[in-house]
Scaffold this motif. Structure first.
Motif, mmCIF file in Angstrom:
data_model
loop_
_atom_site.group_PDB
_atom_site.id
_atom_site.type_symbol
_atom_site.label_atom_id
_atom_site.label_comp_id
_atom_site.label_asym_id
_atom_site.label_seq_id
_atom_site.Cartn_x
_atom_site.Cartn_y
_atom_site.Cartn_z
ATOM 1 N N UNK A 1 58.792 -16.750 -21.879
ATOM 2 C CA UNK A 1 57.617 -16.427 -21.054
ATOM 3 C C UNK A 1 57.474 -14.929 -20.790
ATOM 4 N N UNK A 2 58.563 -14.190 -20.845
ATOM 5 C CA UNK A 2 58.476 -12.735 -20.734
ATOM 6 C C UNK A 2 57.792 -12.119 -21.947
ATOM 7 N N UNK A 3 57.939 -12.792 -23.089
ATOM 8 C CA UNK A 3 57.435 -12.271 -24.359
ATOM 9 C C UNK A 3 55.984 -12.657 -24.602
ATOM 10 N N UNK A 4 55.659 -13.930 -24.351
ATOM 11 C CA UNK A 4 54.391 -14.500 -24.790
ATOM 12 C C UNK A 4 53.262 -14.228 -23.798
ATOM 13 N N UNK A 5 52.827 -13.002 -23.776
ATOM 14 C CA UNK A 5 51.711 -12.578 -22.935
ATOM 15 C C UNK A 5 50.473 -12.415 -23.804
ATOM 16 N N UNK A 6 49.373 -13.040 -23.421
ATOM 17 C CA UNK A 6 48.144 -12.945 -24.210
ATOM 18 C C UNK A 6 47.632 -11.513 -24.287
ATOM 19 N N UNK A 7 47.776 -10.773 -23.206
ATOM 20 C CA UNK A 7 47.365 -9.372 -23.196
ATOM 21 C C UNK A 7 48.494 -8.528 -23.791
ATOM 22 N N UNK A 8 48.258 -7.850 -24.915
ATOM 23 C CA UNK A 8 49.338 -7.086 -25.567
ATOM 24 C C UNK A 8 49.930 -6.010 -24.673
ATOM 25 N N UNK B 1 49.051 -12.762 -33.248
ATOM 26 C CA UNK B 1 48.755 -12.625 -31.823
ATOM 27 C C UNK B 1 47.267 -12.842 -31.582
ATOM 28 N N UNK B 2 46.911 -13.009 -30.314
ATOM 29 C CA UNK B 2 45.510 -13.250 -29.950
ATOM 30 C C UNK B 2 44.613 -12.091 -30.352
ATOM 31 N N UNK B 3 45.097 -10.861 -30.161
ATOM 32 C CA UNK B 3 44.251 -9.712 -30.484
ATOM 33 C C UNK B 3 43.969 -9.632 -31.988
ATOM 34 N N UNK B 4 44.921 -10.044 -32.811
ATOM 35 C CA UNK B 4 44.699 -10.036 -34.256
ATOM 36 C C UNK B 4 43.677 -11.105 -34.640
ATOM 37 N N UNK B 5 43.798 -12.289 -34.068
ATOM 38 C CA UNK B 5 42.849 -13.364 -34.362
ATOM 39 C C UNK B 5 41.431 -12.963 -33.972
ATOM 40 N N UNK C 1 41.850 -4.142 -32.162
ATOM 41 C CA UNK C 1 42.908 -3.230 -32.603
ATOM 42 C C UNK C 1 44.279 -3.793 -32.234
ATOM 43 N N UNK C 2 45.254 -3.545 -33.085
ATOM 44 C CA UNK C 2 46.597 -4.040 -32.822
ATOM 45 C C UNK C 2 47.617 -2.908 -32.957
ATOM 46 N N UNK C 3 48.799 -3.150 -32.403
ATOM 47 C CA UNK C 3 49.869 -2.149 -32.457
ATOM 48 C C UNK C 3 51.216 -2.867 -32.480
ATOM 49 N N UNK C 4 52.271 -2.179 -32.097
ATOM 50 C CA UNK C 4 53.616 -2.753 -32.200
ATOM 51 C C UNK C 4 53.778 -4.028 -31.376
ATOM 52 N N UNK C 5 52.979 -4.214 -30.338
ATOM 53 C CA UNK C 5 53.127 -5.397 -29.493
ATOM 54 C C UNK C 5 52.768 -6.679 -30.237
ATOM 55 N N UNK C 6 51.996 -6.573 -31.314
ATOM 56 C CA UNK C 6 51.693 -7.789 -32.076
ATOM 57 C C UNK C 6 52.954 -8.327 -32.750
ATOM 58 N N UNK C 7 53.880 -7.453 -33.136
ATOM 59 C CA UNK C 7 55.165 -7.900 -33.686
ATOM 60 C C UNK C 7 55.969 -8.668 -32.635
ATOM 61 N N UNK D 1 43.296 -16.417 -20.334
ATOM 62 C CA UNK D 1 42.920 -15.037 -20.629
ATOM 63 C C UNK D 1 42.410 -14.423 -19.330
ATOM 64 N N UNK D 2 43.122 -13.471 -18.798
ATOM 65 C CA UNK D 2 42.730 -12.866 -17.520
ATOM 66 C C UNK D 2 41.504 -11.978 -17.704
ATOM 67 N N UNK D 3 40.715 -11.755 -16.636
ATOM 68 C CA UNK D 3 39.492 -10.940 -16.746
ATOM 69 C C UNK D 3 39.724 -9.571 -17.375
ATOM 70 N N UNK D 4 40.886 -8.963 -17.119
ATOM 71 C CA UNK D 4 41.150 -7.620 -17.638
ATOM 72 C C UNK D 4 41.285 -7.613 -19.164
#
Length: 333
Positions: free
Chosen positions: A305-312, A191-195, A199-205, A252-255
């Motif tokens: 598209x429901x799954x692949x959100x850049x923001x975890x 996922x983007x956060x891992x790259x 910090x990562x959590x279950x959403x990276x799976x 990547x949204x501002x948030x």
């Protein structure tokens, strides 16, 4: 070069049975045969044995499976633990016919098969995530399958068992590795956060599951996240994967900057995001949401598209995905 842990033909003893080593398939993985004797009948069942010298991964897999395998049929189970030789730790795992990467490359999955395997992967993840554990290496190589009988050539779904495997790198979401953003998994499945080292959590799976789903939809060994302009050894390989994320599922949204945590690290990560933005020209941006129905069905496209959100924080949970209408029909059973 260190000597191998096991030798071909060696017999090792577990708590429940003995096993004869038949083939080494990876540095730390062997095929073996368990001999069963009943009256005058002798059979040999294949199993998989894992062991590694000087690393905690096998112990972690043993402890993880001891905790979870009785709670779901969709994790590849440990069936025994080797006691002779005593060291290093070795576990005996169920043998399955194939992995889903090879199976799908051999023959593209039909719609019912796609839903059938997806549901079982998500069921396994839901069980892990319920206790706050992250698999960290969800990819098609780590989804194992058994085929229906060769005599049943009329089967609409060619798989019986579907099991998520290789849990030696699974950790709780509150583990220091997760909090410190230690890299996990293979790059194109990350996922983007891992790259970005966040910090990562279950959403990276969930992101990694989405990559699996896209590959299964397309078939033909297609990896949507593999960079086209650089090789794996290139220093900027991971950034180019991030560019693929942006190209298909951005922006990547501002948030998203809220995940950076402030300080110098935030400035560095913002520079990476800026680099990605400026180096993917508009002409190369191909939002997956705009994929034509002739390429991907609208039903499949919307689910992806429901799954692949850049923001975890925006990704659905495995449990929520299992309730999605996408699973309606024969393949969702």
């Amino acid at each position: 070069m260190s000597s191998p842990i096991f030798k071909l033909g060696q017999v090792v003893k577990g708590k429940l049975s003995s096993y004869k080593i038949t083939k080494q398939i990876q540095e730390t993985v062997w095929f073996a045969k368990k001999t069963n004797r009943y009256r005058n009948l002798t059979t040999e069942d294949p199993v998989v044995i894992k062991s590694v010298q000087g690393h905690f991964r096998v112990e972690n897999e043993r402890d993880f499976l001891s905790r979870f395998q009785g709670r779901t049929p969709y994790l590849r189970p440990m069936v025994d633990e080797i006691k002779e030789p005593v060291e290093p730790t070795a576990i005996v795992l169920r043998y399955l016919d194939d992995d889903l990467r090879r199976a799908s490359d051999t023959k593209k999955l039909n719609q019912n098969e796609l839903k059938y395997v997806s549901k079982r992967i998500l069921e396994a993840l839901s069980t892990l995530h319920e206790d706050g554990f992250v698999h960290t290496d969800v990819k098609l190589n780590n989804v194992l399958v058994n085929y229906v009988s060769a005599n049943n050539d009329q089967a609409d779904i060619r798989f019986t068992d579907v099991e998520l495997a290789d849990v030696g790198g699974a950790y709780p979401a509150n583990h220091k590795y997760a909090k410190e953003g230690v890299p996990i998994g293979a790059p194109v499945w990350r996922s983007s956060e891992v790259i970005l080292g966040l910090p990562w959590n279950t959403s990276t799976d969930i992101w990694s599951f989405g990559i699996c789903l896209i590959r299964l939809i397309y078939g033909d060994n297609f990896d949507i996240m593999t960079p086209r302009r650089v090789t794996f050894d290139d220093e900027g390989y991971n950034v180019h994967i991030l560019m693929q994320h942006f190209k298909y599922f951005g922006p990547f949204l501002p948030r998203y900057a809220e995940l950076f945590g402030g300080g110098e690290a935030e400035k560095e990560l913002e520079l990476v995001i800026q680099y990605v933005f400026h180096n993917v020209p508009e002409s190369e941006r191909k939002p997956f949401s705009l994929v034509s129905a002739s390429e991907v069905s609208r039903e499949d496209r919307d689910f992806v598209c429901k799954i692949m959100k850049l923001d975890p924080r925006d990704r659905p949970t495995a449990k929520e995905l299992l309730q999605d209408k996408w699973f309606e029909g024969n393949g969702g059973k």
